[in-house]
Design a protein around this motif. Structure first.
Motif, mmCIF file in Angstrom:
data_model
loop_
_atom_site.group_PDB
_atom_site.id
_atom_site.type_symbol
_atom_site.label_atom_id
_atom_site.label_comp_id
_atom_site.label_asym_id
_atom_site.label_seq_id
_atom_site.Cartn_x
_atom_site.Cartn_y
_atom_site.Cartn_z
ATOM 1 N N GLY A 8 0.657 -1.063 0.000
ATOM 2 C CA GLY A 8 0.186 0.028 0.013
ATOM 3 C C GLY A 8 0.508 1.002 0.021
ATOM 4 N N VAL A 12 -0.708 4.928 4.602
ATOM 5 C CA VAL A 12 -2.259 3.818 4.340
ATOM 6 C C VAL A 12 -2.238 2.759 5.654
ATOM 7 C CG1 VAL A 12 -2.619 3.815 1.735
ATOM 8 C CG2 VAL A 12 -1.490 2.530 3.195
ATOM 9 N N THR A 129 -3.940 -5.403 -0.781
ATOM 10 C CA THR A 129 -3.443 -4.365 -0.345
ATOM 11 C C THR A 129 -4.035 -3.294 0.341
ATOM 12 O OG1 THR A 129 -2.754 -4.192 -3.056
ATOM 13 C CG2 THR A 129 -3.818 -1.985 -1.696
ATOM 14 N N TYR A 131 -6.037 -0.164 1.763
ATOM 15 C CA TYR A 131 -6.448 1.310 1.197
ATOM 16 C C TYR A 131 -7.268 1.935 1.903
ATOM 17 C CZ TYR A 131 -9.069 4.700 -1.484
ATOM 18 O OH TYR A 131 -9.735 5.550 -1.573
ATOM 19 N N GLU A 163 -3.322 3.939 -6.015
ATOM 20 C CA GLU A 163 -3.555 2.564 -5.697
ATOM 21 C C GLU A 163 -4.599 1.789 -6.733
ATOM 22 O OE1 GLU A 163 -3.836 2.988 -2.092
ATOM 23 O OE2 GLU A 163 -1.600 4.050 -2.974
ATOM 24 N N MET A 167 -4.656 -1.884 -6.068
ATOM 25 C CA MET A 167 -6.305 -2.465 -5.909
ATOM 26 C C MET A 167 -6.623 -3.858 -7.017
ATOM 27 S SD MET A 167 -8.291 1.038 -3.822
ATOM 28 C CE MET A 167 -9.568 -0.001 -3.293
ATOM 29 N N ILE A 173 -8.781 -6.956 -0.150
ATOM 30 C CA ILE A 173 -7.967 -5.199 0.145
ATOM 31 C C ILE A 173 -8.736 -5.154 1.829
ATOM 32 C CG2 ILE A 173 -8.370 -2.831 -0.268
ATOM 33 C CD1 ILE A 173 -9.035 -4.469 -3.145
ATOM 34 N N TYR A 175 -9.817 -1.823 4.102
ATOM 35 C CA TYR A 175 -9.690 -0.347 3.774
ATOM 36 C C TYR A 175 -9.255 0.212 5.118
ATOM 37 C CZ TYR A 175 -12.138 -1.625 -0.505
ATOM 38 O OH TYR A 175 -12.421 -2.028 -1.484
ATOM 39 N N ASP A 177 -9.839 3.233 6.139
ATOM 40 C CA ASP A 177 -10.156 4.563 5.932
ATOM 41 C C ASP A 177 -10.943 5.600 6.686
ATOM 42 O OD1 ASP A 177 -12.443 3.351 6.318
ATOM 43 O OD2 ASP A 177 -12.830 3.322 3.726
#
Length: 201
Positions: A8, A12, A129, A131, A163, A167, A173, A175, A177
């Motif tokens: 990543g 991130v 990954t 994100y 990104e 992805m 993935i 997240y 966020d």
């Protein structure tokens, strides 16, 4: 034993996620930390670096001369690629030896920012990954590294793989966020990887 890569872009939270897996008992290989260790202690690599960049690559005490190398490669793609082409094969061999010592483990993790750029993904069975959207990453990095400006951070990010590409190439993935809870995602993936056959791709 599955070899799982985790990658990543900067900011991130790769290291946070890696620590979560480590707390679950998963062996984690930190590519960045090992690269620095190898540059300091692997005599063959040290000689290759001196041959490519000169004796100024190391300080009088034998440590890596980070300011010198940073100045040399940051805005010089050719020199950066030259540096990576010397370091990455040693890291790849080091990881292979390290992973072999965990043959009875369901899976191991290799954390690497340059998973694709270094071709490290070719050693992996699966890729995770992590994100986070750009604004969240910038906010985190400004808090973590107050000496950096937003322009500095955007310049670093602009030099990294997008990104979207990360992805699209990932098997999983996560997240990070700030909206979706991260721990349940990690626990679910851990259970999945722990149960996966070693031949799974």
């Amino acid at each position: 034993m599955l070899k799982v890569g985790i990658t990543g872009g900067i900011g991130v939270g790769k290291s946070v996620v890696s620590r979560m897996f480590a707390l679950l008992g998963v062996p984690v290989y930190d590519s960045d930390a090992r690269a620095k260790w190898l540059m300091r202690h692997d005599e063959a690599l040290r000689q290759e670096l001196i041959g490519a960049f000169g004796h100024e690559t190391f300080t009088e005490t034998g440590d890596i001369n980070r300011p010198f190398l940073a100045t040399l490669v940051f805005n010089n793609l050719e020199r950066l690629e030259q540096l990576n082409s010397l370091v990455h094969p040693h890291v790849g061999n080091d990881f292979a030896n390290w992973a072999a010592s965990y043959a009875d483990t369901p899976y191991v993790l290799k954390e690497a920012a340059l998973m694709y750029e270094s071709d490290a993904w070719k050693q992996m069975d699966q890729i995770i990954t992590v994100y986070a959207p750009l604004d969240v990453r910038i906010k985190r990095l400004l808090q973590r590294d107050p000496h950096r400006t937003e322009a500095d951070i955007k310049a670093i990010i602009s030099k990294q793989l997008s990104e979207e590409e990360r992805m699209s190439r990932a098997d999983h993935i996560l997240y990070n966020d700030g909206k979706q809870l991260l721990i349940p995602q990690v626990l679910k993936l851990h259970a999945q990887l722990s149960a996966a056959p070693a031949s799974a791709k």
